[in-house]
Design an enzyme around this catalytic site. Structure first.
Site, PDB file in Angstrom:
ATOM      1  N   HIS A 155       4.587   1.957  -8.022  1.00  0.00           N
ATOM      2  CA  HIS A 155       3.544   0.922  -8.058  1.00  0.00           C
ATOM      3  C   HIS A 155       2.673   1.074  -9.314  1.00  0.00           C
ATOM      4  O   HIS A 155       2.273   0.098  -9.930  1.00  0.00           O
ATOM      5  CB  HIS A 155       2.624   1.031  -6.846  1.00  0.00           C
ATOM      6  CG  HIS A 155       3.310   0.789  -5.525  1.00  0.00           C
ATOM      7  ND1 HIS A 155       3.500   1.774  -4.598  1.00  0.00           N
ATOM      8  CD2 HIS A 155       3.845  -0.337  -4.997  1.00  0.00           C
ATOM      9  CE1 HIS A 155       4.114   1.264  -3.549  1.00  0.00           C
ATOM     10  NE2 HIS A 155       4.336  -0.009  -3.760  1.00  0.00           N
TER      11      HIS A 155
ATOM     12  N   LYS B  15      13.693  -1.845  -7.941  1.00  0.00           N
ATOM     13  CA  LYS B  15      14.300  -1.097  -6.820  1.00  0.00           C
ATOM     14  C   LYS B  15      14.659  -2.063  -5.687  1.00  0.00           C
ATOM     15  O   LYS B  15      15.704  -1.960  -5.076  1.00  0.00           O
ATOM     16  CB  LYS B  15      13.373  -0.004  -6.298  1.00  0.00           C
ATOM     17  CG  LYS B  15      14.111   0.853  -5.256  1.00  0.00           C
ATOM     18  CD  LYS B  15      13.307   2.007  -4.770  1.00  0.00           C
ATOM     19  CE  LYS B  15      12.338   1.644  -3.695  1.00  0.00           C
ATOM     20  NZ  LYS B  15      12.881   1.288  -2.403  1.00  0.00           N
ATOM     21  N   ASP B  16      13.750  -3.013  -5.432  1.00  0.00           N
ATOM     22  CA  ASP B  16      14.048  -4.060  -4.451  1.00  0.00           C
ATOM     23  C   ASP B  16      14.690  -5.219  -5.212  1.00  0.00           C
ATOM     24  O   ASP B  16      14.079  -6.281  -5.379  1.00  0.00           O
ATOM     25  CB  ASP B  16      12.764  -4.501  -3.747  1.00  0.00           C
ATOM     26  CG  ASP B  16      12.187  -3.385  -2.900  1.00  0.00           C
ATOM     27  OD1 ASP B  16      12.829  -2.983  -1.930  1.00  0.00           O
ATOM     28  OD2 ASP B  16      11.102  -2.882  -3.251  1.00  0.00           O
TER      29      ASP B  16
ATOM     30  N   ARG C  56       8.911   5.074   1.609  1.00  0.00           N
ATOM     31  CA  ARG C  56       9.703   5.583   2.740  1.00  0.00           C
ATOM     32  C   ARG C  56      10.189   7.017   2.518  1.00  0.00           C
ATOM     33  O   ARG C  56      10.596   7.676   3.471  1.00  0.00           O
ATOM     34  CB  ARG C  56      10.892   4.658   3.017  1.00  0.00           C
ATOM     35  CG  ARG C  56      10.465   3.321   3.573  1.00  0.00           C
ATOM     36  CD  ARG C  56      11.597   2.595   4.289  1.00  0.00           C
ATOM     37  NE  ARG C  56      11.074   1.550   5.158  1.00  0.00           N
ATOM     38  CZ  ARG C  56      10.875   0.283   4.796  1.00  0.00           C
ATOM     39  NH1 ARG C  56      11.170  -0.101   3.577  1.00  0.00           N
ATOM     40  NH2 ARG C  56      10.381  -0.599   5.651  1.00  0.00           N
TER      41      ARG C  56
ATOM     42  N   GLY D 282       9.147  -4.507  -8.559  1.00  0.00           N
ATOM     43  CA  GLY D 282      10.052  -3.440  -8.989  1.00  0.00           C
ATOM     44  C   GLY D 282      11.515  -3.831  -8.822  1.00  0.00           C
ATOM     45  O   GLY D 282      11.883  -4.530  -7.873  1.00  0.00           O
TER      46      GLY D 282
ATOM     47  N   SER E 295       9.865   5.774  -3.476  1.00  0.00           N
ATOM     48  CA  SER E 295       9.630   4.788  -2.414  1.00  0.00           C
ATOM     49  C   SER E 295       8.632   5.351  -1.411  1.00  0.00           C
ATOM     50  O   SER E 295       8.602   6.570  -1.185  1.00  0.00           O
ATOM     51  CB  SER E 295      10.963   4.518  -1.685  1.00  0.00           C
ATOM     52  OG  SER E 295      10.715   3.905  -0.440  1.00  0.00           O
TER      53      SER E 295
ATOM     54  N   GLY F 216       0.804  -1.214   0.000  1.00  0.00           N
ATOM     55  CA  GLY F 216       0.000   0.000   0.000  1.00  0.00           C
ATOM     56  C   GLY F 216       0.839   1.266   0.000  1.00  0.00           C
ATOM     57  O   GLY F 216       2.037   1.238  -0.251  1.00  0.00           O
ATOM     58  N   TYR F 217       0.154   2.393   0.281  1.00  0.00           N
ATOM     59  CA  TYR F 217       0.753   3.721   0.190  1.00  0.00           C
ATOM     60  C   TYR F 217       1.359   3.871  -1.211  1.00  0.00           C
ATOM     61  O   TYR F 217       2.529   4.170  -1.385  1.00  0.00           O
ATOM     62  CB  TYR F 217       1.794   3.947   1.283  1.00  0.00           C
ATOM     63  CG  TYR F 217       1.787   5.397   1.764  1.00  0.00           C
ATOM     64  CD1 TYR F 217       0.707   5.890   2.496  1.00  0.00           C
ATOM     65  CD2 TYR F 217       2.820   6.264   1.455  1.00  0.00           C
ATOM     66  CE1 TYR F 217       0.669   7.206   2.912  1.00  0.00           C
ATOM     67  CE2 TYR F 217       2.789   7.587   1.863  1.00  0.00           C
ATOM     68  CZ  TYR F 217       1.712   8.042   2.588  1.00  0.00           C
ATOM     69  OH  TYR F 217       1.668   9.349   2.994  1.00  0.00           O
TER      70      TYR F 217
HETATM   71  O1  PAF Z   1       7.777  -5.001  -1.963  1.00  0.00           O
HETATM   72  C1  PAF Z   1       6.837  -5.030  -1.140  1.00  0.00           C
HETATM   73  O2  PAF Z   1       6.051  -4.086  -1.022  1.00  0.00           O
HETATM   74  C2  PAF Z   1       6.656  -6.240  -0.255  1.00  0.00           C
HETATM   75  O3  PAF Z   1       7.888  -6.759   0.156  1.00  0.00           O
HETATM   76  C3  PAF Z   1       5.786  -7.346  -0.852  1.00  0.00           C
HETATM   77  C4  PAF Z   1       6.424  -7.939  -2.102  1.00  0.00           C
HETATM   78  C5  PAF Z   1       4.425  -6.773  -1.208  1.00  0.00           C
HETATM   79  C6  PAF Z   1       5.580  -8.476   0.146  1.00  0.00           C
HETATM   80  O4  PAF Z   1       4.940  -8.029   1.300  1.00  0.00           O
END
Ligand code: PAF
Length: 281
Positions: free
Chosen positions: A37, A149-150, A187, A147, A185, A31-32
């Site tokens: 996203h 980014k992660d 954050r 993404g 992000s 979320g957020y």
């Molecule tokens: O990347 C995220 O927001 C989270 O790690 C995910 C993949 C939704 C799992 O909770």
């Protein structure tokens, strides 16, 4: 667009779609939602007949001293973004819907999860793999979108799907950046105005690293040290790690001779930001 809170309702809808021969894309989120996203959702919309976005702040991927309660939430805004991007279902379960009180089964991984973010977040990827595996079992998506980014999360999920024969194709999507280069992000909202200005140093330092690699520097330590030196000039920035690793197995490399990921986590004030670039040979 429907917002569903139970696993049974999601399954019922997906079953109906599959009966009609429709394909399903899943975008798992906490979320957020922001433009990063949105880019995942748009790609899912392009490539599938139906799109499910899960919005679930997954408690088991947060460490004991991490920001679970403080994690930002805004379902109203998330719903607007999803509606505008053509989402069919938002799956927004309570923690009690996802985890029985005596839940005790996890999806864990022996490799890929200990380096990089796993160094300071030892239980994080177990939590991520477990919830993503559960979401795949609930939604049974043809494709799922994550993404870049992660980058570690993306590599870990690709490996989980390969190792456990999960019938879902994992699609990695490019990092979305603000105009000054900061990776988008959730954050970033924690940053004060001054910290926000400073945080551009992550992408700037990575660009310098990229230039060195493009100019033929093969010694990973030389590139890492140059990146660190740029970040260390900012008094508000504190390095958690800067590393050059093999893109697939995420182990440190000494010499850059295969595709690599240059990845970092840096605290700006109290906020831990991550960013990365890939360098392909
Ligand atoms: O990347 C995220 O927001 C989270 O790690 C995910 C993949 C939704 C799992 O909770």
């Amino acid at each position: 667009m429907k917002t569903l809170m139970t696993i049974a309702e999601v399954r019922e809808n997906v079953k109906e779609w599959k009966k009609q021969g429709l394909t399903v894309g899943l975008v798992p989120t906490m979320g957020y939602l922001h433009k990063g996203h949105k880019s995942l959702i748009e790609k899912a919309h392009e490539e599938n007949d139906k799109v499910v976005v899960s919005i679930f702040v997954n408690p088991i991927q947060f460490g004991v001293n991490e920001d679970l309660d403080a994690y930002p939430r805004d379902l109203e805004n998330d719903s607007k973004l999803c509606e505008g991007a053509g989402v069919d279902i938002i799956f927004h379960p309570q923690a009690t819907e996802m985890y029985f009180e005596d839940f005790c089964t996890y999806t864990d991984m022996e490799k890929l999860t200990h380096n990089l973010c796993g160094m300071s977040r030892p239980t994080h990827f177990r939590g991520v793999c477990t919830v993503v595996n559960k979401l795949f079992n609930i939604v049974a998506p043809d494709k799922a979108y994550f993404g870049q980014k992660d980058a570690q999360q993306l590599a870990v999920i690709k490996r989980m799907v390969r190792d456990l024969n999960i019938d879902t194709e994992i699609i990695g999507c490019p990092i979305v950046r603000e105009d000054d280069g900061l990776a988008v992000s959730s954050r970033n909202t924690y940053l004060s105005a001054e910290e926000r200005k400073v945080s551009v140093v992550l992408s700037k330092a990575l660009q310098e690293g990229r230039k060195m690699l493009e100019n033929g520097e093969k010694n990973a330590a030389v590139v890492v040290n140059a990146i660190k030196a740029i970040i260390e000039k900012e008094p508000l920035a504190k390095i958690d790690y800067v590393k050059i690793v093999d893109s697939e197995i995420l182990e440190d490399v000494e010499t850059v001779e295969k595709n690599v990921l240059v990845a970092m986590a840096v605290y700006v004030g109290k906020t831990r930001l991550i960013d990365n670039i890939t360098f392909e040979i």
